[in-house]
Design a protein around this motif. Structure first.
Motif, short mmCIF file in Angstrom:
data_model
loop_
_atom_site.label_atom_id
_atom_site.label_comp_id
_atom_site.label_asym_id
_atom_site.label_seq_id
_atom_site.Cartn_x
_atom_site.Cartn_y
_atom_site.Cartn_z
N SER A 165 59.87 -13.04 -36.03
CA SER A 165 61.07 -13.77 -35.65
C SER A 165 61.26 -14.94 -36.60
N ASP A 166 62.49 -15.44 -36.71
CA ASP A 166 62.72 -16.65 -37.49
C ASP A 166 62.09 -17.87 -36.83
N LEU A 174 59.83 -19.21 -33.23
CA LEU A 174 59.12 -19.00 -31.96
C LEU A 174 59.09 -20.33 -31.22
N TRP A 225 58.94 -19.76 -38.20
CA TRP A 225 57.77 -18.94 -38.53
C TRP A 225 57.42 -19.00 -40.01
N ALA A 266 60.68 -15.62 -28.55
CA ALA A 266 61.05 -15.38 -29.95
C ALA A 266 62.56 -15.42 -30.11
N ASN A 267 63.00 -16.11 -31.13
CA ASN A 267 64.42 -16.31 -31.44
C ASN A 267 64.70 -15.67 -32.80
N PRO A 268 65.09 -14.41 -32.82
CA PRO A 268 65.22 -13.70 -34.09
C PRO A 268 66.19 -14.33 -35.07
N TYR A 297 66.95 -16.89 -27.30
CA TYR A 297 65.66 -16.22 -27.44
C TYR A 297 65.73 -14.84 -26.78
N ASN A 298 65.38 -13.81 -27.55
CA ASN A 298 65.54 -12.44 -27.06
C ASN A 298 64.28 -11.90 -26.39
N TYR A 299 63.13 -12.40 -26.80
CA TYR A 299 61.87 -11.84 -26.32
C TYR A 299 61.06 -12.94 -25.64
#
Length: 124
Positions: free
Chosen positions: A31-32, A34, A53, A98-100, A111-113
């Motif tokens: 991800s870009d 976290l 990241w 995680a924020n892609p 944040y997608n995950y």
């Protein structure tokens, strides 16, 4: 897909320390950005800290500045949150996320995950 698994929560007295870990797995590029969020009973999910990241730039909410430190180990694909001088108001479930896209790092919907969360309880 990215899978995130937190660990390290527990019960600690006020003034104590804990270190949370978040192990990432799945696709090669995680991800870009976290981040760590927390949610106390009856309250909304709250941004705590985030880190880029690749670049390593960090972001903190005001209430944890000077007490919490976010860090990462790219080789181990692990995110950390070192929490010092803990206060009872830090009690919450802490989530790794995680924020892609790397945008709006303090906004939980970016944040997608998400991990399953780890409980942190600080007694007075």
């Amino acid at each position: 897909q990215v899978q995130l698994v937190e660990s390290g929560g527990g019960l600690v007295q006020a003034g104590g320390s804990l270190r949370l870990s978040c192990a990432a797995s799945g696709r090669t590029y995680i991800s870009d950005v976290l981040g760590w969020f927390r949610q106390a009973p009856g309250k909304e999910r709250e941004f705590v800290a985030a880190i880029e990241w690749i670049g390593g730039n960090t972001y903190y909410t005001d209430s944890v500045k000077g007490r919490f430190t976010i860090s990462k180990d790219n080789a181990k694909r692990t995110l950390y949150l070192q929490m010092n001088s803990l206060r009872p108001e830090d009690t919450a479930v802490y989530y790794c996320a995680a924020n892609p896209g790397g945008n709006r790092v303090t906004f939980h919907r970016a944040y997608n995950y998400w991990g399953q969360g780890t409980q942190v309880t600080v007694s007075s």
